[in-house]
Design an enzyme around this catalytic site. Structure first.
Site, mmCIF file in Angstrom:
data_model
loop_
_atom_site.group_PDB
_atom_site.id
_atom_site.type_symbol
_atom_site.label_atom_id
_atom_site.label_comp_id
_atom_site.label_asym_id
_atom_site.label_seq_id
_atom_site.Cartn_x
_atom_site.Cartn_y
_atom_site.Cartn_z
ATOM 1 N N THR A 5 52.712 58.440 39.765
ATOM 2 C CA THR A 5 52.029 57.352 40.465
ATOM 3 C C THR A 5 50.647 57.147 39.881
ATOM 4 O O THR A 5 50.042 58.094 39.371
ATOM 5 C CB THR A 5 51.891 57.644 41.975
ATOM 6 O OG1 THR A 5 51.299 56.505 42.614
ATOM 7 C CG2 THR A 5 51.019 58.854 42.266
ATOM 8 N N ASN A 36 48.579 55.474 41.983
ATOM 9 C CA ASN A 36 47.906 55.130 43.242
ATOM 10 C C ASN A 36 47.306 56.405 43.845
ATOM 11 O O ASN A 36 48.019 57.273 44.325
ATOM 12 C CB ASN A 36 48.940 54.487 44.181
ATOM 13 C CG ASN A 36 48.331 54.041 45.493
ATOM 14 O OD1 ASN A 36 47.453 54.708 46.036
ATOM 15 N ND2 ASN A 36 48.799 52.913 45.993
ATOM 16 N N LYS A 44 48.075 57.289 47.562
ATOM 17 C CA LYS A 44 49.406 57.900 47.724
ATOM 18 C C LYS A 44 49.366 59.360 47.313
ATOM 19 O O LYS A 44 49.911 60.227 47.991
ATOM 20 C CB LYS A 44 50.411 57.223 46.776
ATOM 21 C CG LYS A 44 51.059 55.994 47.268
ATOM 22 C CD LYS A 44 52.103 55.630 46.219
ATOM 23 C CE LYS A 44 52.736 54.312 46.487
ATOM 24 N NZ LYS A 44 53.711 53.952 45.446
ATOM 25 N N ASP A 59 58.343 54.386 45.860
ATOM 26 C CA ASP A 59 58.023 52.975 46.017
ATOM 27 C C ASP A 59 58.060 52.680 47.508
ATOM 28 O O ASP A 59 58.955 53.138 48.215
ATOM 29 C CB ASP A 59 59.034 52.109 45.255
ATOM 30 C CG ASP A 59 58.443 50.762 44.873
ATOM 31 O OD1 ASP A 59 57.205 50.678 44.703
ATOM 32 O OD2 ASP A 59 59.206 49.781 44.753
ATOM 33 N N THR A 60 57.055 51.939 47.970
ATOM 34 C CA THR A 60 56.920 51.668 49.404
ATOM 35 C C THR A 60 56.815 50.169 49.632
ATOM 36 O O THR A 60 56.175 49.465 48.854
ATOM 37 C CB THR A 60 55.654 52.374 49.945
ATOM 38 O OG1 THR A 60 55.830 53.789 49.824
ATOM 39 C CG2 THR A 60 55.402 52.025 51.403
ATOM 40 N N PHE A 108 44.912 52.807 53.379
ATOM 41 C CA PHE A 108 44.846 51.873 52.256
ATOM 42 C C PHE A 108 45.886 50.778 52.484
ATOM 43 O O PHE A 108 46.625 50.799 53.473
ATOM 44 C CB PHE A 108 45.079 52.604 50.926
ATOM 45 C CG PHE A 108 46.476 53.181 50.777
ATOM 46 C CD1 PHE A 108 46.828 54.377 51.396
ATOM 47 C CD2 PHE A 108 47.440 52.529 50.018
ATOM 48 C CE1 PHE A 108 48.107 54.903 51.266
ATOM 49 C CE2 PHE A 108 48.724 53.050 49.868
ATOM 50 C CZ PHE A 108 49.046 54.242 50.496
ATOM 51 N N GLY A 109 45.925 49.819 51.568
ATOM 52 C CA GLY A 109 46.931 48.760 51.619
ATOM 53 C C GLY A 109 46.932 48.032 52.949
ATOM 54 O O GLY A 109 45.901 47.553 53.420
ATOM 55 N N TYR A 110 48.095 47.989 53.579
ATOM 56 C CA TYR A 110 48.266 47.241 54.827
ATOM 57 C C TYR A 110 47.914 48.068 56.073
ATOM 58 O O TYR A 110 48.141 47.612 57.191
ATOM 59 C CB TYR A 110 49.720 46.768 54.946
ATOM 60 C CG TYR A 110 50.142 45.759 53.899
ATOM 61 C CD1 TYR A 110 50.026 44.386 54.133
ATOM 62 C CD2 TYR A 110 50.667 46.160 52.665
ATOM 63 C CE1 TYR A 110 50.422 43.453 53.182
ATOM 64 C CE2 TYR A 110 51.056 45.244 51.701
ATOM 65 C CZ TYR A 110 50.939 43.889 51.968
ATOM 66 O OH TYR A 110 51.325 42.970 51.021
ATOM 67 N N LYS A 163 47.843 59.774 60.539
ATOM 68 C CA LYS A 163 48.812 58.830 59.947
ATOM 69 C C LYS A 163 50.092 59.575 59.566
ATOM 70 O O LYS A 163 51.195 59.084 59.791
ATOM 71 C CB LYS A 163 48.196 58.139 58.722
ATOM 72 C CG LYS A 163 49.167 57.217 58.003
ATOM 73 C CD LYS A 163 48.561 56.561 56.761
ATOM 74 C CE LYS A 163 49.623 55.811 55.972
ATOM 75 N NZ LYS A 163 49.113 55.214 54.717
HETATM 76 P P1 ITT Z 1 52.562 53.354 42.110
HETATM 77 O O1 ITT Z 1 51.682 53.705 40.943
HETATM 78 O O2 ITT Z 1 53.064 54.577 42.813
HETATM 79 O O3 ITT Z 1 53.664 52.395 41.762
HETATM 80 P P2 ITT Z 1 51.538 51.150 43.750
HETATM 81 O O4 ITT Z 1 50.145 50.947 44.243
HETATM 82 O O5 ITT Z 1 52.113 50.175 42.781
HETATM 83 O O6 ITT Z 1 51.602 52.652 43.202
HETATM 84 P P3 ITT Z 1 53.657 50.462 45.676
HETATM 85 O O7 ITT Z 1 54.199 49.465 44.742
HETATM 86 O O8 ITT Z 1 54.606 51.454 46.251
HETATM 87 O O9 ITT Z 1 52.444 51.292 45.032
HETATM 88 O O10 ITT Z 1 52.879 49.807 46.890
HETATM 89 C C1 ITT Z 1 53.284 48.588 47.440
HETATM 90 C C2 ITT Z 1 52.223 47.987 48.308
HETATM 91 O O11 ITT Z 1 52.304 48.554 49.596
HETATM 92 C C3 ITT Z 1 50.769 48.142 47.855
HETATM 93 O O12 ITT Z 1 50.099 46.945 48.187
HETATM 94 C C4 ITT Z 1 50.248 49.276 48.699
HETATM 95 O O13 ITT Z 1 48.858 49.135 48.943
HETATM 96 C C5 ITT Z 1 51.066 49.117 49.978
HETATM 97 N N1 ITT Z 1 51.318 50.414 50.596
HETATM 98 C C6 ITT Z 1 52.064 51.435 50.097
HETATM 99 N N2 ITT Z 1 52.060 52.482 50.931
HETATM 100 C C7 ITT Z 1 51.293 52.119 52.004
HETATM 101 C C8 ITT Z 1 50.882 52.768 53.180
HETATM 102 O O14 ITT Z 1 51.232 54.011 53.441
HETATM 103 N N3 ITT Z 1 50.100 52.106 54.035
HETATM 104 C C9 ITT Z 1 49.719 50.845 53.779
HETATM 105 N N4 ITT Z 1 50.031 50.153 52.687
HETATM 106 C C10 ITT Z 1 50.827 50.787 51.793
#
Ligand code: ITT
Length: 191
Positions: free
Chosen positions: A6, A8, A11, A67-68, A147-149, A170
């Protein structure tokens, strides 16, 4: 060595906090790998496998990726596998959140779930593990954690968003914790 494929860092931090002390994992950065991994497919499963395969081909090491996606019921599962680039290629968390709230304007049905798929390549064999966290999308962002959403996702069983929680809180609910728990159970069995 087991590599977590990853780029990220959020993560990586969450996963490292979940893993027991006996399981040592190197992130790409720690393994000295500077590689942007493509996510070209339409499912979390295929993208997770692709990330693990790229790093396995490159290093020959056992490795895993994840992948999330955030799947919103009223939007037929969107943004789902496209969560990272929902509002465009610049991958902005703020823009993604703003677009999601905009697309849910006027909607009271706000059920959603995070889904994480972990892909492991262990001794040349591929394994998939899944973790799901159900909840709903808030009307406005709260908190500055996660982070993210996270600021707009309220998991079932809580009245606070992931953005208002510490990483440990979390993890009590999280999709990632559930998927990684299965990974850990597998690794404990085979090693
Ligand atoms: P990789 O290097 O692992 O691929 P990435 O940032 O591309 O990292 P993803 O494609 O899995 O990761 O993430 C998809 C989106 O979902 C991205 O906008 C993240 O910020 C968000 N996301 C993933 N996990 C999350 C979490 O636990 N809480 C909130 N948002 C999340």
């Amino acid at each position: 060595m087991l590599i977590f494929a990853t780029n990220n860092e959020n993560k990586a931090r969450e996963v490292q906090a979940i893993l027991p002390a006996g399981i040592k994992v190197s992130t790409l950065k720690e393994a000295g790998i500077d590689q942007d991994i493509p996510e070209p497919y339409d499912t979390l499963e295929e993208n997770a496998l692709e990330k693990a395969r790229v790093i396995h081909r490159l290093t020959g090491n056992n490795c895993f990726s994840e992948d999330t996606g955030l799947e919103v019921e009223a939007l037929d599962g969107a943004p789902g596998v496209h969560s990272a680039r929902y509002a465009g290629e610049h991958r902005s968390n703020e823009a993604n959140i703003a677009l999601l709230l905009h697309n849910l304007e006027g909607k009271t049905a706000r059920r959603a779930r995070f889904r994480t798929v972990v892909a492991l390549i262990w001794n040349n064999e591929e394994h998939l593990f899944e973790g799901v966290c159900t909840g709903h999308i808030a009307f406005a962002p709260t908190g500055s954690g996660g982070f993210g959403y996270d600021p707009i996702f309220i998991p079932e069983g809580s009245d606070r968003s992931f953005g208002e929680m510490t990483m440990e809180e979390k993890s009590r609910y999280s999709h990632r914790k559930k998927a990684v728990a299965q990974l850990v159970a597998f690794l404990n069995q085979v090693s």
